[in-house]
Write a protein that holds these residues in place. Structure first.
Motif, PDB file in Angstrom:
ATOM      1  N   SER A   6       0.807  -1.123  -0.154  1.00 21.99           N
ATOM      2  CA  SER A   6      -0.049   0.075   0.114  1.00 21.99           C
ATOM      3  C   SER A   6       0.879   1.158  -0.112  1.00 21.99           C
ATOM      4  O   SER A   6       1.929   1.285   0.850  1.00 21.99           O
ATOM      5  CB  SER A   6      -0.834  -0.078   1.359  1.00 21.99           C
ATOM      6  OG  SER A   6      -1.805   1.052   1.248  1.00 21.99           O
ATOM      7  N   PRO A   7       0.534   2.166  -0.929  1.00 27.01           N
ATOM      8  CA  PRO A   7       1.258   3.307  -0.764  1.00 27.01           C
ATOM      9  C   PRO A   7       1.268   3.980   0.398  1.00 27.01           C
ATOM     10  O   PRO A   7       0.315   4.110   1.458  1.00 27.01           O
ATOM     11  CB  PRO A   7       0.736   4.419  -1.853  1.00 27.01           C
ATOM     12  CG  PRO A   7       0.064   3.480  -2.584  1.00 27.01           C
ATOM     13  CD  PRO A   7      -0.515   2.196  -1.810  1.00 27.01           C
ATOM     14  N   SER A   8       2.479   4.680   0.983  1.00 28.09           N
ATOM     15  CA  SER A   8       2.546   5.179   2.457  1.00 28.09           C
ATOM     16  C   SER A   8       2.533   6.739   2.251  1.00 28.09           C
ATOM     17  O   SER A   8       3.982   7.570   2.057  1.00 28.09           O
ATOM     18  CB  SER A   8       3.834   4.644   3.022  1.00 28.09           C
ATOM     19  OG  SER A   8       3.817   5.133   4.209  1.00 28.09           O
ATOM     20  N   LYS A   9       1.483   7.432   2.409  1.00 32.72           N
ATOM     21  CA  LYS A   9       1.411   8.776   2.316  1.00 32.72           C
ATOM     22  C   LYS A   9       2.386   9.419   3.740  1.00 32.72           C
ATOM     23  O   LYS A   9       2.981  10.514   3.766  1.00 32.72           O
ATOM     24  CB  LYS A   9       0.234   9.204   2.571  1.00 32.72           C
ATOM     25  CG  LYS A   9      -0.703   9.125   1.295  1.00 32.72           C
ATOM     26  CD  LYS A   9      -2.074   9.724   1.361  1.00 32.72           C
ATOM     27  CE  LYS A   9      -2.875   9.259   0.191  1.00 32.72           C
ATOM     28  NZ  LYS A   9      -4.411   9.836   0.198  1.00 32.72           N
ATOM     29  N   MET A  33      11.178  12.373  -6.361  1.00 30.43           N
ATOM     30  CA  MET A  33      12.015  11.298  -6.927  1.00 30.43           C
ATOM     31  C   MET A  33      11.755  10.042  -6.382  1.00 30.43           C
ATOM     32  O   MET A  33      12.255   8.967  -6.630  1.00 30.43           O
ATOM     33  CB  MET A  33      13.826  11.498  -6.673  1.00 30.43           C
ATOM     34  CG  MET A  33      14.291  12.778  -7.341  1.00 30.43           C
ATOM     35  SD  MET A  33      15.808  13.114  -6.427  1.00 30.43           S
ATOM     36  CE  MET A  33      16.818  12.378  -7.778  1.00 30.43           C
ATOM     37  N   ILE A  34      11.218  10.002  -5.343  1.00 26.83           N
ATOM     38  CA  ILE A  34      10.811   8.793  -4.257  1.00 26.83           C
ATOM     39  C   ILE A  34       9.354   8.218  -4.150  1.00 26.83           C
ATOM     40  O   ILE A  34       8.522   9.222  -4.095  1.00 26.83           O
ATOM     41  CB  ILE A  34      11.317   9.197  -2.930  1.00 26.83           C
ATOM     42  CG1 ILE A  34      13.078   9.424  -3.041  1.00 26.83           C
ATOM     43  CG2 ILE A  34      11.223   8.125  -1.866  1.00 26.83           C
ATOM     44  CD1 ILE A  34      13.378  10.306  -1.732  1.00 26.83           C
ATOM     45  N   VAL A  35       9.271   7.092  -4.293  1.00 29.04           N
ATOM     46  CA  VAL A  35       7.951   6.403  -4.056  1.00 29.04           C
ATOM     47  C   VAL A  35       8.084   5.526  -2.891  1.00 29.04           C
ATOM     48  O   VAL A  35       9.243   4.983  -2.776  1.00 29.04           O
ATOM     49  CB  VAL A  35       7.344   5.729  -5.315  1.00 29.04           C
ATOM     50  CG1 VAL A  35       8.235   4.728  -5.859  1.00 29.04           C
ATOM     51  CG2 VAL A  35       5.950   5.232  -5.176  1.00 29.04           C
ATOM     52  N   GLY A  37       5.883   2.580   0.170  1.00 23.95           N
ATOM     53  CA  GLY A  37       4.934   1.695   0.259  1.00 23.95           C
ATOM     54  C   GLY A  37       5.196   0.646   1.379  1.00 23.95           C
ATOM     55  O   GLY A  37       6.365   0.386   1.507  1.00 23.95           O
ATOM     56  N   LEU A  38       4.218   0.183   2.127  1.00 20.64           N
ATOM     57  CA  LEU A  38       4.494  -0.750   3.120  1.00 20.64           C
ATOM     58  C   LEU A  38       3.584  -2.122   2.777  1.00 20.64           C
ATOM     59  O   LEU A  38       2.597  -1.943   2.151  1.00 20.64           O
ATOM     60  CB  LEU A  38       3.822  -0.157   4.490  1.00 20.64           C
ATOM     61  CG  LEU A  38       4.595   0.990   4.952  1.00 20.64           C
ATOM     62  CD1 LEU A  38       3.881   1.454   6.004  1.00 20.64           C
ATOM     63  CD2 LEU A  38       6.056   0.778   5.153  1.00 20.64           C
ATOM     64  N   ARG A  39       4.407  -2.944   3.042  1.00 24.24           N
ATOM     65  CA  ARG A  39       3.747  -4.605   2.792  1.00 24.24           C
ATOM     66  C   ARG A  39       2.470  -4.563   3.602  1.00 24.24           C
ATOM     67  O   ARG A  39       2.765  -4.656   5.085  1.00 24.24           O
ATOM     68  CB  ARG A  39       4.599  -5.625   2.811  1.00 24.24           C
ATOM     69  CG  ARG A  39       3.877  -6.777   2.334  1.00 24.24           C
ATOM     70  CD  ARG A  39       4.942  -7.771   2.024  1.00 24.24           C
ATOM     71  NE  ARG A  39       4.359  -9.165   1.548  1.00 24.24           N
ATOM     72  CZ  ARG A  39       4.949 -10.239   1.426  1.00 24.24           C
ATOM     73  NH1 ARG A  39       6.150 -10.356   1.276  1.00 24.24           N
ATOM     74  NH2 ARG A  39       4.209 -11.357   0.887  1.00 24.24           N
ATOM     75  N   VAL A  40       1.279  -4.898   3.448  1.00 27.19           N
ATOM     76  CA  VAL A  40      -0.044  -5.020   4.371  1.00 27.19           C
ATOM     77  C   VAL A  40      -0.623  -6.214   4.292  1.00 27.19           C
ATOM     78  O   VAL A  40      -1.546  -6.410   5.127  1.00 27.19           O
ATOM     79  CB  VAL A  40      -0.955  -3.907   3.773  1.00 27.19           C
ATOM     80  CG1 VAL A  40      -0.145  -2.570   4.052  1.00 27.19           C
ATOM     81  CG2 VAL A  40      -1.241  -4.020   2.473  1.00 27.19           C
ATOM     82  N   ASP A  41      -0.206  -7.308   3.545  1.00 30.52           N
ATOM     83  CA  ASP A  41      -0.741  -8.697   3.218  1.00 30.52           C
ATOM     84  C   ASP A  41      -0.299  -9.662   4.342  1.00 30.52           C
ATOM     85  O   ASP A  41      -0.937 -10.710   4.668  1.00 30.52           O
ATOM     86  CB  ASP A  41      -0.679  -9.328   1.882  1.00 30.52           C
ATOM     87  CG  ASP A  41       0.881  -9.563   1.763  1.00 30.52           C
ATOM     88  OD1 ASP A  41       1.876  -8.738   2.300  1.00 30.52           O
ATOM     89  OD2 ASP A  41       1.088 -10.537   0.815  1.00 30.52           O
ATOM     90  N   TYR A  74       7.461  -3.419   6.082  1.00 34.28           N
ATOM     91  CA  TYR A  74       6.322  -4.012   6.316  1.00 34.28           C
ATOM     92  C   TYR A  74       5.469  -3.138   7.050  1.00 34.28           C
ATOM     93  O   TYR A  74       6.132  -2.550   8.300  1.00 34.28           O
ATOM     94  CB  TYR A  74       6.730  -5.284   7.085  1.00 34.28           C
ATOM     95  CG  TYR A  74       7.271  -6.436   6.171  1.00 34.28           C
ATOM     96  CD1 TYR A  74       6.188  -7.464   5.935  1.00 34.28           C
ATOM     97  CD2 TYR A  74       8.415  -6.510   6.079  1.00 34.28           C
ATOM     98  CE1 TYR A  74       6.684  -8.442   5.100  1.00 34.28           C
ATOM     99  CE2 TYR A  74       8.729  -7.670   5.099  1.00 34.28           C
ATOM    100  CZ  TYR A  74       8.073  -8.597   5.006  1.00 34.28           C
ATOM    101  OH  TYR A  74       8.382  -9.660   4.172  1.00 34.28           O
ATOM    102  N   ALA A  75       4.287  -2.819   7.082  1.00 32.44           N
ATOM    103  CA  ALA A  75       3.288  -2.061   7.832  1.00 32.44           C
ATOM    104  C   ALA A  75       3.329  -2.598   9.268  1.00 32.44           C
ATOM    105  O   ALA A  75       3.237  -1.673  10.096  1.00 32.44           O
ATOM    106  CB  ALA A  75       1.958  -2.114   7.120  1.00 32.44           C
ATOM    107  N   SER A  76       3.556  -3.670   9.635  1.00 31.44           N
ATOM    108  CA  SER A  76       3.382  -4.290  10.909  1.00 31.44           C
ATOM    109  C   SER A  76       4.555  -3.713  11.785  1.00 31.44           C
ATOM    110  O   SER A  76       4.509  -3.221  12.951  1.00 31.44           O
ATOM    111  CB  SER A  76       3.460  -5.774  11.028  1.00 31.44           C
ATOM    112  OG  SER A  76       4.696  -6.353  10.305  1.00 31.44           O
TER     113      SER A  76
END
Length: 157
Positions: A6-9, A33-35, A37-41, A74-76
């Protein structure tokens, strides 16, 4: 099954704050220049040590995006951190971005070449010496208190 990110604002905002407020540390790095995201599954594996990782986007991957760097984790793990730790982890990633010096740009210009963004510096003790000195060896430990790098101009990592 493929991992779900999931993109991380929040990370994007921290990047923007750091490159805007701390030009002394991250001059030359642009937030767009940077994108991130965090793994949420699924939660992070028990052996996972790094909260965040950074990858350069170069070569054929540039067909997929105009971004030059990907910060992910990881989002966790991320959700357990206080704001000061989040800022420090993002700063640790930004510190790896290879920003060209004026001398490097001059040499490339002599050869009619441009600097290729997407390169990363390998972490070594010399480059991270001030980071470790300013925040302490255990800066990432759960029970360690550190200043917010975006707000504290006296910390010179």
């Amino acid at each position: 099954m493929a991992p779900i990110y999931s993109p991380s604002k929040e990370i994007d905002q921290i990047v923007l704050n750091l490159v805007t407020k701390r030009d002394d540390l991250f001059g030359g790095v642009e937030a767009d220049m940077i994108v991130s995201g965090l793994r949420v599954d699924k939660p992070a594996p028990a052996k996972q040590k790094d909260v965040l990782k950074i990858e350069g986007i170069r070569g054929s991957k540039t067909l997929l995006t105009e971004k030059k760097y990907l910060i992910h984790g990881y989002a966790s793990m991320w959700s357990k951190l206080n704001m000061e730790k989040k800022v420090a982890h993002v700063a640790n990633m930004l510190k790896r971005i290879a920003v060209p010096t004026n001398e490097e740009l001059a040499k490339l210009a002599e050869k009619s070449q441009d600097f290729e963004w997407g390169k990363l510096r390998k972490p070594d003790v010399t480059d991270w010496r001030t980071f470790i000195q300013e925040l302490g060896v255990g800066w990432a430990d759960d029970d360690t208190e550190i200043p917010n790098l975006a707000e504290s101009k006296k910390v010179a990592v």
